[in-house]
Design a protein around this motif. Structure first.
Motif, PDB file in Angstrom:
ATOM      1  N   PRO A 141      13.496 -33.552 -39.713  1.00  0.00           N
ATOM      2  CA  PRO A 141      14.019 -34.164 -38.492  1.00  0.00           C
ATOM      3  C   PRO A 141      13.127 -35.327 -38.072  1.00  0.00           C
ATOM      4  O   PRO A 141      11.898 -35.260 -38.212  1.00  0.00           O
ATOM      5  N   THR A 142      13.714 -36.385 -37.582  1.00  0.00           N
ATOM      6  CA  THR A 142      12.922 -37.501 -37.086  1.00  0.00           C
ATOM      7  C   THR A 142      12.363 -37.172 -35.704  1.00  0.00           C
ATOM      8  O   THR A 142      12.845 -36.271 -35.009  1.00  0.00           O
ATOM      9  N   ASN A 143      11.365 -37.930 -35.324  1.00  0.00           N
ATOM     10  CA  ASN A 143      10.811 -37.792 -33.984  1.00  0.00           C
ATOM     11  C   ASN A 143      11.912 -38.013 -32.949  1.00  0.00           C
ATOM     12  O   ASN A 143      11.994 -37.310 -31.930  1.00  0.00           O
ATOM     13  N   ILE A 164      14.119 -34.891 -32.609  1.00  0.00           N
ATOM     14  CA  ILE A 164      13.434 -33.819 -31.895  1.00  0.00           C
ATOM     15  C   ILE A 164      13.406 -34.097 -30.394  1.00  0.00           C
ATOM     16  O   ILE A 164      13.703 -33.224 -29.569  1.00  0.00           O
ATOM     17  N   GLN A 165      13.084 -35.329 -30.024  1.00  0.00           N
ATOM     18  CA  GLN A 165      13.081 -35.688 -28.605  1.00  0.00           C
ATOM     19  C   GLN A 165      14.487 -35.618 -28.009  1.00  0.00           C
ATOM     20  O   GLN A 165      14.671 -35.160 -26.875  1.00  0.00           O
ATOM     21  N   LEU A 193       8.850 -29.154 -25.915  1.00  0.00           N
ATOM     22  CA  LEU A 193       9.149 -30.416 -25.245  1.00  0.00           C
ATOM     23  C   LEU A 193      10.159 -30.222 -24.123  1.00  0.00           C
ATOM     24  O   LEU A 193      10.031 -30.807 -23.042  1.00  0.00           O
ATOM     25  N   ALA A 194      11.154 -29.382 -24.352  1.00  0.00           N
ATOM     26  CA  ALA A 194      12.173 -29.140 -23.330  1.00  0.00           C
ATOM     27  C   ALA A 194      11.594 -28.456 -22.108  1.00  0.00           C
ATOM     28  O   ALA A 194      12.099 -28.629 -20.988  1.00  0.00           O
ATOM     29  N   ILE A 208      13.556 -42.054 -25.629  1.00  0.00           N
ATOM     30  CA  ILE A 208      13.471 -41.521 -26.983  1.00  0.00           C
ATOM     31  C   ILE A 208      12.875 -42.590 -27.876  1.00  0.00           C
ATOM     32  O   ILE A 208      13.392 -43.713 -27.942  1.00  0.00           O
ATOM     33  N   SER A 209      11.770 -42.255 -28.541  1.00  0.00           N
ATOM     34  CA  SER A 209      11.121 -43.207 -29.441  1.00  0.00           C
ATOM     35  C   SER A 209      11.958 -43.367 -30.691  1.00  0.00           C
ATOM     36  O   SER A 209      12.386 -42.384 -31.299  1.00  0.00           O
TER      37      SER A 209
END
Length: 285
Positions: free
Chosen positions: A113-115, A118-119, A166-167, A175-176
């Motif tokens: 999964p990309t950053n 995930i964000q 994170l949640a 979101i980066s």
């Protein structure tokens, strides 16, 4: 990029919006992966929209209810409305009326999964609770936890703990689009036998959060397995890992415990375990 949900009308939904009404708020949230081709992360994101239409066509062909998932998320961190939150999907058999589903678009046995994904998933959990779509801002687990399947893939499954962390944190407002350099920083650890292993900080963070999530859900010992290291563990090994998950930087293992923990594991599995034992082995430059 400010997170938002791209609505059905925006991506061009053509089929039914689920298979009937479903009560809100949902009491469960499960993570899936589509095992379809993942779009790239570059604008203008036409391939992201096309990927969601492909998911809809697959769902319609299999179940006759349009898209199966509640919220697909692409590697660019784009969040799409699948079937509406108050409609019945076809994602988690036997639980569809009380559950909703996040689906990472792609195959997360072979990609990470990309950053941004995930964000985006963490933001969606926060937003879903705020909007009354889901009762709790957390994932209950992966599809494999309630069915004999590999879904959502080992790499996505390993990210569940991080997503939940994170949640549970401060509200996510951006979101980066690219991974931070800190995520790709190499950490080097030395095992008791002198073996030096180097892993990315991303792997260490995802794996330790996953171990903590399993401990909190009392699954590490009960299931005696951690799919994120691609191997089955004994109950004693899982017990130690549960303790490590609770506080991975302050675990002081005896030599016998360290040997038992690594006994019988593949080289790759042992390498991943080394990365959780920072307190025992220490971090090198």
């Amino acid at each position: 990029m400010a997170p938002r949900v791209i609505l059905r009308g925006e991506w061009g939904a053509r089929h039914d919006n689920g298979g009937g009404s479903a009560p809100l708020p949902a009491s469960e949230m499960w993570l899936h992966h589509s095992v379809t081709i993942a779009p790239d992360v570059l604008p203008p994101f036409d391939d992201d929209y096309a990927a969601i239409r492909t998911l809809e066509a697959i769902g319609e062909q299999r179940f006759g209810r349009g898209i199966s998932y509640t919220w697909p998320i692409t590697p660019a961190g784009l969040i799409f409305e699948g079937h509406s939150a108050n409609r019945l999907g076809s994602h988690t058999g036997g639980r569809n009326s009380k559950a909703r589903a996040i689906c990472f678009v792609g195959n997360y046995d072979v990609q990470r999964p990309t950053n941004a994904q995930i964000q985006a998933a963490a933001w969606l959990l926060q937003e879903g609770q705020r909007r009354g779509w889901i009762r709790h801002a957390r994932l209950n687990g992966g599809h494999r936890d309630v069915k004999a399947t590999g879904c959502p893939g080992n790499h996505a499954y390993a990210a569940i703990g991080l997503i939940n962390s994170l949640a549970a944190g401060p509200p996510i407002t951006e979101i980066s689009e690219e991974d931070d350099l800190s995520w790709t920083e190499n950490l080097t650890f030395t095992a008791p036998d002198g073996t030096v292993t180097t892993v990315q900080a991303r792997d260490w963070l995802m794996w330790t959060n996953h171990a903590a999530w399993q401990a909190a859900n009392n699954t590490a010992v009960a299931n005696a397995k951690l799919d994120s290291i691609a191997g089955s563990l004994s109950t004693d090994q899982a017990t130690l890992l549960a303790a490590i998950g609770e506080n991975p930087t302050q675990v002081d293992l005896t030599e016998d415990q360290a040997k038992m923990l690594l006994n019988g594991l593949s080289e790759d599995a042992a390498r991943r375990l080394y990365t959780t034992l920072e307190g025992r082995f220490g971090k090198e430059s």
